[in-house]
Design an enzyme around this catalytic site. Structure first.
Site: not given
Ligand code: AMP
Ligand code: MG
Length: 500
Positions: A92, A94-95, A110, A122-123, A173, A253-254
């Site tokens: 989901g 997350g940030r 973001k 930490d979001g 974005r 998810d990306n």
């Molecule tokens: P990413 O591979 O960077 O796209 O992130 C994978 C997952 O981790 C996604 O659900 C992001 O929202 C979550 N995420 C990445 N970095 C953070 C962060 N600093 N705080 C909260 N959620 C994060």
């Molecule tokens: Mg991602």
């Protein structure tokens, strides 16, 4: 929190209409004393926002999470996904916080704070990764590659802990949709067929309306959707391969349901050509090495297909839709490579087969083998080759390309076979195409690094200058010549990981 900022934007928040099985409504978390780090007037124009908004101190506050934007309905969406080949369960936003939709473009912040999907995070996003996403989005767009775009980055001195202590930033974005393959996986895996159908219908109605009229696939719009996403993904990845772009973390998810390059993290535009290059230092097994990207995209599409099976029923149809990748991807790549060699014209109306005939596979494979063996700079090679064609085969221009290789004999032999193909095409036409296809400038890691270092000292000029150059990567920009040169030795030491 002060009152809402009203910019009179025409909000139409269609994702929010899906209902709360799809998201959690919430406000961004305020970020103290924000400042502008980078802004894109081009994106503001494209999105139908007033350029002047990007000087508006109220908008600075709103995009940093300190004041609501009138008309927005902030939310964090829920999705799941496969990470590094393993089912990762619920993830989901997350940030990232989706503010809503303006002029057909969703607006997302973001790094705007914790959400119910933050898990251990930490979001926040750090200045470093936010500048990289901002510049890369626009660099990628200007190369003609489908991508999410970035309106601006705002920063704050608020500390954020990563491997070291860094500072926070937010990227604003935009994209027609931020829906990912992982959204489909989420509702399939959690046994929510009604929501899965609502999601697919939403995507078709708003982004792929032709799927309802597609006569192929037994008239099944969901198979048509799978085929359409397959086609867009094949095209996107072929484009990546043609410019040496390594995404770095192609988890499901990306992967955008619209075939957009999304979630810039540990990406890299390669310097020396190395098909086995791994740009993400957290990728221990090399799952996302450059040469594997097409196969990973195909694997990810199968995850999407699997998630859509409750809508499709007909397994054979779904597999047939997915298998179109095996034909579409090599053809898309062959077209891109033919254009790089000046041997095809993008507006050419001839049947696609002619492009392939114009650039036989051995010539493409031959040059890639030589580039890999010599670890030749990918961008510089193609630009120099374009100059050689432009200069009518002039000896000086030839030596400039030839000197990039250790195996000069191998290069001479290749150039001979290439010259035979070129002889059938007017030189000026080939040169013109090559100079529009082979960029002079890409966002090399070390350039981003220099801009980030200056920005940490509150000097944002290089962010702006790099943006200007990367927005027109096929132009000469004589004032920035050094940015078109080889990466310095220290570039190899830059470590980019998932943590951002
Ligand atoms: P990413 O591979 O960077 O796209 O992130 C994978 C997952 O981790 C996604 O659900 C992001 O929202 C979550 N995420 C990445 N970095 C953070 C962060 N600093 N705080 C909260 N959620 C994060
Ligand atoms: Mg991602």
């Amino acid at each position: 929190m002060q009152g809402a900022v009203d910019l009179q934007l025409p909000w139409n928040n269609r994702f929010a209409s899906l209902g709360e099985a799809f998201f959690a409504p919430l406000q961004p978390t305020p970020l103290p004393a924000p400042y502008w780090v980078g802004t894109s007037a081009a994106v503001a124009r494209w999105a139908g926002w007033e350029g002047a908004h990007l000087q508006n101190p109220d908008l600075l506050q709103a995009l940093s999470g300190n004041r609501p934007l009138a008309g927005s309905e902030p939310l964090a969406s829920v999705y799941s996904g496969h990470q590094f080949g393993q089912w990762a369960g619920q993830l989901g936003d997350g940030r990232a916080i989706l503010l809503g939709e303006v002029n057909g473009l969703e607006v997302q912040l973001k790094g705007a704070g914790r959400t119910p999907f933050s898990r251990m995070g930490d979001g926040r996003a750090v200045l470093r990764s936010s500048i990289r996403e901002f510049l890369a989005s626009e660099a990628t767009h200007s190369l003609g590659i489908p991508t999410t775009r970035a309106l601006c980055v705002t920063g704050s001195d608020a500390p954020v802990r990563r491997e070291t202590l860094e500072t926070a930033a937010v990227v604003t974005r935009l994209a027609p949709s931020f829906i990912r393959f992982g959204h489909f996986e989420h509702f399939c895996h959690h046994g929510m067929p009604d929501e899965l159908k609502a999601l697919a219908d939403f995507v078709i109605d708003h982004h792929y309306p032709d799927c309802r009229r597609d006569p192929r696939w037994g008239g099944n719009p969901y198979v048509a959707l799978l085929a359409a996403v397959t086609a867009r993904t094949a095209d996107m990845v072929a484009h990546w391969q043609s410019v040496g772009f390594c995404h770095g973390v192609m988890n499901t998810d990306n992967m955008s349901i619209l075939g957009l390059t999304i979630d810039y993290g540990p990406f890299q535009f390669m310097d020396a050509y190395d098909p086995a290059h791994i740009c993400n230092h957290s990728d221990n097994t090399g799952r996302y090495a450059f040469y594997k990207q097409p196969n990973v995209a195909y694997w990810n599409l199968f995850c999407l297909g699997q998630a859509m099976m409750p809508l499709i029923d007909e397994q054979d149809q779904a597999i047939a839709a997915l298998e179109t990748f095996k034909d579409l991807y090599p053809r898309a790549l062959a077209r891109r490579m033919a254009a790089k060699l000046g041997l095809a014209h993008p507006q050419d109306t001839r049947p696609q087969n002619d492009y392939e005939m114009a650039a036989p596979a051995p010539v493409i494979e031959g040059v890639l083998t030589l580039l890999a063996a010599g670890k030749v700079d990918f961008t510089i090679f193609w630009r120099q080759l374009s100059h050689w064609v432009r200069d009518g085969g002039d000896a000086g221009s030839r030596d400039a390309v030839r000197d990039l290789f250790l195996d000069r004999g191998g290069f001479d032999a290749w150039l001979l076979s290439y010259s035979e193909l070129l002889a059938h095409i007017p030189r000026a036409q080939a040169a013109d195409l090559m100079l529009k296809t082979n960029p002079k400038f890409v966002l090399r890691n070390h350039l981003g690094e220099q801009a980030i270092e200056a920005a940490r000292q509150k000097d944002f000029r290089m962010v702006a200058d790099l943006l200007r150059v990367l927005e027109a990567p096929f132009d000469e920009h004589p004032d920035c010549e050094s940015w078109a040169g080889f990466a310095p030795d220290w570039a190899a030491q830059i470590s980019i990981s998932c943590s951002s």
